[in-house]
Design a protein around this motif. Structure first.
Motif, PDB file in Angstrom:
ATOM      1  N   ARG A  45       9.371  -7.377  -5.369  1.00 53.83           N
ATOM      2  CA  ARG A  45       9.054  -8.473  -4.542  1.00 53.83           C
ATOM      3  C   ARG A  45       8.816  -7.719  -3.074  1.00 53.83           C
ATOM      4  O   ARG A  45       7.915  -8.176  -2.513  1.00 53.83           O
ATOM      5  CB  ARG A  45      10.420  -9.355  -4.330  1.00 53.83           C
ATOM      6  N   GLU A  46       9.458  -6.890  -2.690  1.00 57.41           N
ATOM      7  CA  GLU A  46       9.072  -6.245  -1.417  1.00 57.41           C
ATOM      8  C   GLU A  46       8.006  -5.448  -1.301  1.00 57.41           C
ATOM      9  O   GLU A  46       7.508  -5.062  -0.380  1.00 57.41           O
ATOM     10  CB  GLU A  46      10.407  -5.449  -0.970  1.00 57.41           C
ATOM     11  N   ASN A  47       7.482  -5.161  -2.508  1.00 52.83           N
ATOM     12  CA  ASN A  47       6.035  -4.306  -2.733  1.00 52.83           C
ATOM     13  C   ASN A  47       4.989  -5.317  -2.323  1.00 52.83           C
ATOM     14  O   ASN A  47       3.675  -4.434  -2.327  1.00 52.83           O
ATOM     15  CB  ASN A  47       6.124  -3.438  -3.598  1.00 52.83           C
ATOM     16  N   HIS A 176       6.023   5.639  -2.157  1.00 54.03           N
ATOM     17  CA  HIS A 176       6.804   6.540  -2.561  1.00 54.03           C
ATOM     18  C   HIS A 176       7.987   6.272  -3.692  1.00 54.03           C
ATOM     19  O   HIS A 176       8.392   5.274  -3.817  1.00 54.03           O
ATOM     20  CB  HIS A 176       7.585   7.480  -1.525  1.00 54.03           C
ATOM     21  N   HIS A 177       8.574   7.383  -4.479  1.00 55.33           N
ATOM     22  CA  HIS A 177       9.605   7.077  -5.113  1.00 55.33           C
ATOM     23  C   HIS A 177      10.942   7.862  -4.481  1.00 55.33           C
ATOM     24  O   HIS A 177      10.844   9.044  -4.634  1.00 55.33           O
ATOM     25  CB  HIS A 177       9.439   7.934  -6.771  1.00 55.33           C
ATOM     26  N   PRO A 178      11.717   6.899  -3.592  1.00 55.71           N
ATOM     27  CA  PRO A 178      13.006   7.746  -3.781  1.00 55.71           C
ATOM     28  C   PRO A 178      13.833   8.144  -4.674  1.00 55.71           C
ATOM     29  O   PRO A 178      13.647   7.574  -5.592  1.00 55.71           O
ATOM     30  CB  PRO A 178      13.739   6.341  -2.883  1.00 55.71           C
ATOM     31  N   GLU A 179      14.335   8.928  -4.470  1.00 54.78           N
ATOM     32  CA  GLU A 179      15.398   9.609  -5.473  1.00 54.78           C
ATOM     33  C   GLU A 179      15.921   8.937  -6.386  1.00 54.78           C
ATOM     34  O   GLU A 179      16.958   7.812  -5.965  1.00 54.78           O
ATOM     35  CB  GLU A 179      16.352  10.812  -4.972  1.00 54.78           C
ATOM     36  N   GLY A 180      15.590   8.634  -7.859  1.00 55.86           N
ATOM     37  CA  GLY A 180      16.123   7.723  -8.754  1.00 55.86           C
ATOM     38  C   GLY A 180      15.935   6.389  -8.644  1.00 55.86           C
ATOM     39  O   GLY A 180      16.394   5.365  -9.066  1.00 55.86           O
ATOM     40  N   SER A 181      14.740   6.058  -7.633  1.00 54.48           N
ATOM     41  CA  SER A 181      14.355   4.733  -7.610  1.00 54.48           C
ATOM     42  C   SER A 181      12.968   4.246  -8.097  1.00 54.48           C
ATOM     43  O   SER A 181      12.063   5.285  -8.257  1.00 54.48           O
ATOM     44  CB  SER A 181      14.282   4.440  -6.122  1.00 54.48           C
ATOM     45  N   PRO A 182      12.771   3.216  -8.296  1.00 53.20           N
ATOM     46  CA  PRO A 182      11.196   2.729  -8.974  1.00 53.20           C
ATOM     47  C   PRO A 182      10.312   2.917  -7.624  1.00 53.20           C
ATOM     48  O   PRO A 182      10.750   3.236  -6.407  1.00 53.20           O
ATOM     49  CB  PRO A 182      11.356   1.352  -9.016  1.00 53.20           C
ATOM     50  N   LEU A 183       8.947   2.912  -7.763  1.00 52.83           N
ATOM     51  CA  LEU A 183       8.060   3.104  -6.839  1.00 52.83           C
ATOM     52  C   LEU A 183       8.195   1.906  -5.800  1.00 52.83           C
ATOM     53  O   LEU A 183       8.528   0.762  -6.153  1.00 52.83           O
ATOM     54  CB  LEU A 183       6.457   2.968  -7.278  1.00 52.83           C
ATOM     55  N   ILE A 184       8.269   2.272  -4.485  1.00 52.72           N
ATOM     56  CA  ILE A 184       8.373   1.450  -3.151  1.00 52.72           C
ATOM     57  C   ILE A 184       7.428   1.685  -2.439  1.00 52.72           C
ATOM     58  O   ILE A 184       6.972   3.002  -1.938  1.00 52.72           O
ATOM     59  CB  ILE A 184       9.781   1.350  -2.635  1.00 52.72           C
ATOM     60  N   TYR A 185       7.119   0.730  -1.569  1.00 53.69           N
ATOM     61  CA  TYR A 185       6.033   0.759  -0.284  1.00 53.69           C
ATOM     62  C   TYR A 185       6.871   0.572   0.923  1.00 53.69           C
ATOM     63  O   TYR A 185       7.435  -0.499   1.014  1.00 53.69           O
ATOM     64  CB  TYR A 185       4.927  -0.297  -0.473  1.00 53.69           C
ATOM     65  N   THR A 186       6.846   1.582   1.758  1.00 51.75           N
ATOM     66  CA  THR A 186       7.710   1.484   3.103  1.00 51.75           C
ATOM     67  C   THR A 186       6.629   1.314   3.968  1.00 51.75           C
ATOM     68  O   THR A 186       5.976   2.314   4.352  1.00 51.75           O
ATOM     69  CB  THR A 186       8.406   2.497   3.141  1.00 51.75           C
ATOM     70  N   PRO A 187       6.747   0.478   5.031  1.00 52.21           N
ATOM     71  CA  PRO A 187       5.923   0.383   6.357  1.00 52.21           C
ATOM     72  C   PRO A 187       6.595   1.461   7.224  1.00 52.21           C
ATOM     73  O   PRO A 187       7.670   1.442   7.453  1.00 52.21           O
ATOM     74  CB  PRO A 187       6.240  -0.919   7.046  1.00 52.21           C
ATOM     75  N   VAL A 188       5.450   2.408   7.672  1.00 52.76           N
ATOM     76  CA  VAL A 188       5.765   3.544   8.390  1.00 52.76           C
ATOM     77  C   VAL A 188       5.333   3.208   9.866  1.00 52.76           C
ATOM     78  O   VAL A 188       5.501   3.773  10.800  1.00 52.76           O
ATOM     79  CB  VAL A 188       5.255   4.986   8.190  1.00 52.76           C
ATOM     80  N   ALA A 189       4.337   2.297  10.087  1.00 54.25           N
ATOM     81  CA  ALA A 189       3.912   1.847  11.336  1.00 54.25           C
ATOM     82  C   ALA A 189       3.331   0.257  11.104  1.00 54.25           C
ATOM     83  O   ALA A 189       2.885  -0.113  10.041  1.00 54.25           O
ATOM     84  CB  ALA A 189       2.646   2.717  11.803  1.00 54.25           C
ATOM     85  N   ARG A 190       3.365  -0.378  12.287  1.00 52.51           N
ATOM     86  CA  ARG A 190       2.779  -1.666  12.235  1.00 52.51           C
ATOM     87  C   ARG A 190       2.096  -2.051  13.505  1.00 52.51           C
ATOM     88  O   ARG A 190       2.396  -1.480  14.672  1.00 52.51           O
ATOM     89  CB  ARG A 190       4.065  -2.933  12.284  1.00 52.51           C
ATOM     90  N   PHE A 191       1.051  -2.720  13.342  1.00 49.49           N
ATOM     91  CA  PHE A 191      -0.128  -3.140  14.349  1.00 49.49           C
ATOM     92  C   PHE A 191      -0.304  -4.319  14.530  1.00 49.49           C
ATOM     93  O   PHE A 191      -0.960  -5.063  13.670  1.00 49.49           O
ATOM     94  CB  PHE A 191      -1.280  -2.031  14.207  1.00 49.49           C
ATOM     95  N   PRO A 192       0.008  -5.091  15.510  1.00 48.40           N
ATOM     96  CA  PRO A 192      -0.239  -6.496  15.828  1.00 48.40           C
ATOM     97  C   PRO A 192      -1.518  -6.738  15.884  1.00 48.40           C
ATOM     98  O   PRO A 192      -2.425  -5.944  16.148  1.00 48.40           O
ATOM     99  CB  PRO A 192       0.448  -6.820  17.128  1.00 48.40           C
ATOM    100  N   LEU A 193      -2.092  -7.877  15.238  1.00 50.45           N
ATOM    101  CA  LEU A 193      -3.385  -8.442  15.281  1.00 50.45           C
ATOM    102  C   LEU A 193      -3.432  -9.211  16.500  1.00 50.45           C
ATOM    103  O   LEU A 193      -2.954 -10.256  16.652  1.00 50.45           O
ATOM    104  CB  LEU A 193      -3.760  -9.282  14.139  1.00 50.45           C
ATOM    105  N   LEU A 194      -4.150  -8.796  17.791  1.00 51.22           N
ATOM    106  CA  LEU A 194      -4.072  -9.087  18.918  1.00 51.22           C
ATOM    107  C   LEU A 194      -5.053  -9.904  19.548  1.00 51.22           C
ATOM    108  O   LEU A 194      -5.101 -10.543  20.333  1.00 51.22           O
ATOM    109  CB  LEU A 194      -3.965  -7.906  19.881  1.00 51.22           C
ATOM    110  N   ALA A 195      -6.379  -9.630  19.200  1.00 52.49           N
ATOM    111  CA  ALA A 195      -7.412 -10.362  19.727  1.00 52.49           C
ATOM    112  C   ALA A 195      -7.468 -11.972  19.686  1.00 52.49           C
ATOM    113  O   ALA A 195      -6.788 -12.301  18.803  1.00 52.49           O
ATOM    114  CB  ALA A 195      -8.774  -9.920  19.112  1.00 52.49           C
TER     115      ALA A 195
END
Length: 195
Positions: A45-47, A176-195
């Motif tokens: 769900r989180e991916n 990435h695969h944190p140790e012992g976990s399934p593949l997850i997608y982690t946001p490392v940066a967010r960019f607002p849609l500004l225009a």
């Protein structure tokens, strides 16, 4: 911070994410599709996301350039929305990826084109195959013996109602695969849609 977070190359992509309510609905559709298959793994769900550009493995310099590109593309684009439509599949050898496609959109293709242009400007390598906007729901899917996956997905699509999603930011995602976990997608940066 773990060592891999302190400068080791990371597998990255730029994407649009969904709200909790939107993810709930997409997760339900993924589970319904999986239930009709002989095998398949629904996306976590989180991916759930819509990819704008897949970058692959990025070192620290490339990641910083990707951040600049993502920020510039988002700053030039306004909020993005789309209506998700029918289910489809991409075939891979003996299994398929099941996805939900985009029926209508507002600003999505423009944002993706801006993102690609900014990545090129920053000299960030990315997968530049033609953009096919979709949300991956199930991986490793295979229909029951004697059944056709496209027919199953067409049947399921007839029961779906149009699904509207609105996005106010672009995210740089780490696959990435944190140790012992399934593949997850982690946001490392967010960019607002500004225009």
């Amino acid at each position: 911070m773990m060592l891999e977070e302190q400068g080791a190359p990371r597998r990255l992509f730029l994407a649009l994410r969904f709200t909790d309510a939107e993810r709930d609905e997409l997760e339900g559709i993924a589970c319904a599709a999986t239930a009709r298959m002989r095998r398949g793994t629904p996306a976590l769900r989180e991916n759930l996301h819509l990819t704008l550009a897949f970058l692959g493995m990025c070192d620290a310099r490339t990641e910083e350039a990707a951040r600049l590109a993502g920020a510039a593309a988002a700053e030039a684009a306004g909020p993005v929305s789309e209506t998700l439509g029918d289910l489809g599949s991409f075939s891979h050898r003996r299994s398929s990826v099941i996805w939900r496609g985009v029926a209508e959109e507002s600003g999505l293709r423009e944002l993706q084109a801006r993102t690609a242009a900014e990545l090129k400007e920053q000299d960030v390598p990315f997968d530049d195959r033609p953009f096919v906007p979709h949300v991956t729901l199930v991986r490793g899917a295979a229909a029951q013996q004697g059944e056709d996956i496209d027919k199953i997905l067409a049947d399921l699509s007839e029961k779906l109602h149009p699904f509207y999603a609105h996005h106010a930011e672009v995210a740089l995602m780490w696959s990435h695969h944190p140790e012992g976990s399934p593949l997850i997608y982690t946001p490392v940066a967010r960019f607002p849609l500004l225009a």
